[in-house]
Design an enzyme around this catalytic site. Structure first.
Site, PDB file in Angstrom:
ATOM      1  N   SER A  42       8.151   5.645 -36.226  1.00 27.20           N
ATOM      2  CA  SER A  42       6.818   5.265 -36.706  1.00 27.20           C
ATOM      3  C   SER A  42       6.440   5.850 -38.065  1.00 27.20           C
ATOM      4  O   SER A  42       5.604   5.282 -38.756  1.00 27.20           O
ATOM      5  CB  SER A  42       5.743   5.624 -35.682  1.00 27.20           C
ATOM      6  OG  SER A  42       5.502   7.005 -35.660  1.00 27.20           O
ATOM      7  N   LYS A  86       0.604  10.782 -37.191  1.00 34.26           N
ATOM      8  CA  LYS A  86       0.234   9.605 -37.984  1.00 34.26           C
ATOM      9  C   LYS A  86      -0.495  10.046 -39.243  1.00 34.26           C
ATOM     10  O   LYS A  86      -0.962  11.170 -39.366  1.00 34.26           O
ATOM     11  CB  LYS A  86      -0.701   8.675 -37.192  1.00 34.26           C
ATOM     12  CG  LYS A  86      -0.184   8.228 -35.850  1.00 34.26           C
ATOM     13  CD  LYS A  86       0.979   7.298 -35.949  1.00 34.26           C
ATOM     14  CE  LYS A  86       1.442   6.885 -34.544  1.00 34.26           C
ATOM     15  NZ  LYS A  86       2.778   6.384 -34.530  1.00 34.26           N
TER      16      LYS A  86
END
Length: 161
Positions: A42, A86
């Site tokens: 990711s 993130k």
């Protein structure tokens, strides 16, 4: 009897020392700085697929000192037993334009980040489950800000955006 008193006193002293050390580790690991292993697709190309060991500081987010561009460690809104790494894309009040699933559609959506929330996304938009899937994330789920890469040795040093 004096021998037992002496042994008990020494044992108590050593136990207190160990308890202080464990308390220090707990405070350091939860409130100041801790190492974390981050892996997966990711955050490619910023982080390695096979894993990076990074240091996370736990002070900035407590003083509202994280913002767009910072890479943060967040408790997953889908599974509270997991942590995700993130990048912050938007803060409360920001208007975010995004593609819900770039592999399926090119229709852009817009959302306003509500008060007390942030918008997070992985750098690899094709392999990241992030705010595009579960919406804005409560700011309280932020656990820390990544700031230093320990592993791999070739990338050792300050973790910049």
């Amino acid at each position: 009897m004096n021998a037992w008193k002496s042994i008990a006193k020494e044992a108590f002293s050593q136990t207190c020392l160990v308890a202080k050390f464990l308390g220090f580790l707990h405070l350091t690991n939860n409130y100041l700085i801790s190492p974390t292993l981050v892996y997966g697709p990711s955050m490619l190309p910023t982080l390695n697929l096979t894993g990076d060991v990074l240091l996370v500081e736990h002070v900035s987010h407590r003083f509202q000192k994280v913002g767009p561009g910072d890479v943060v460690l967040v408790r997953s809104p889908l599974d509270p037993t997991k942590m995700v790494t993130k990048r912050i894309v938007g803060m409360e009040g920001d208007q975010i334009n995004f593609l819900p699933d770039p592999s399926i559609t090119d229709i852009c959506r817009t959302v306003m980040v509500p008060k007390g929330h942030i918008w997070i996304q992985g750098d690899n938009m094709y392999a990241s489950c992030d705010s595009r899937h579960y919406g804005p994330v409560p700011y309280g789920l932020v656990q820390g800000k990544l700031f230093f890469r320990v592993w791999p040795p070739s990338s050792f040093g300050s973790f910049g955006q």
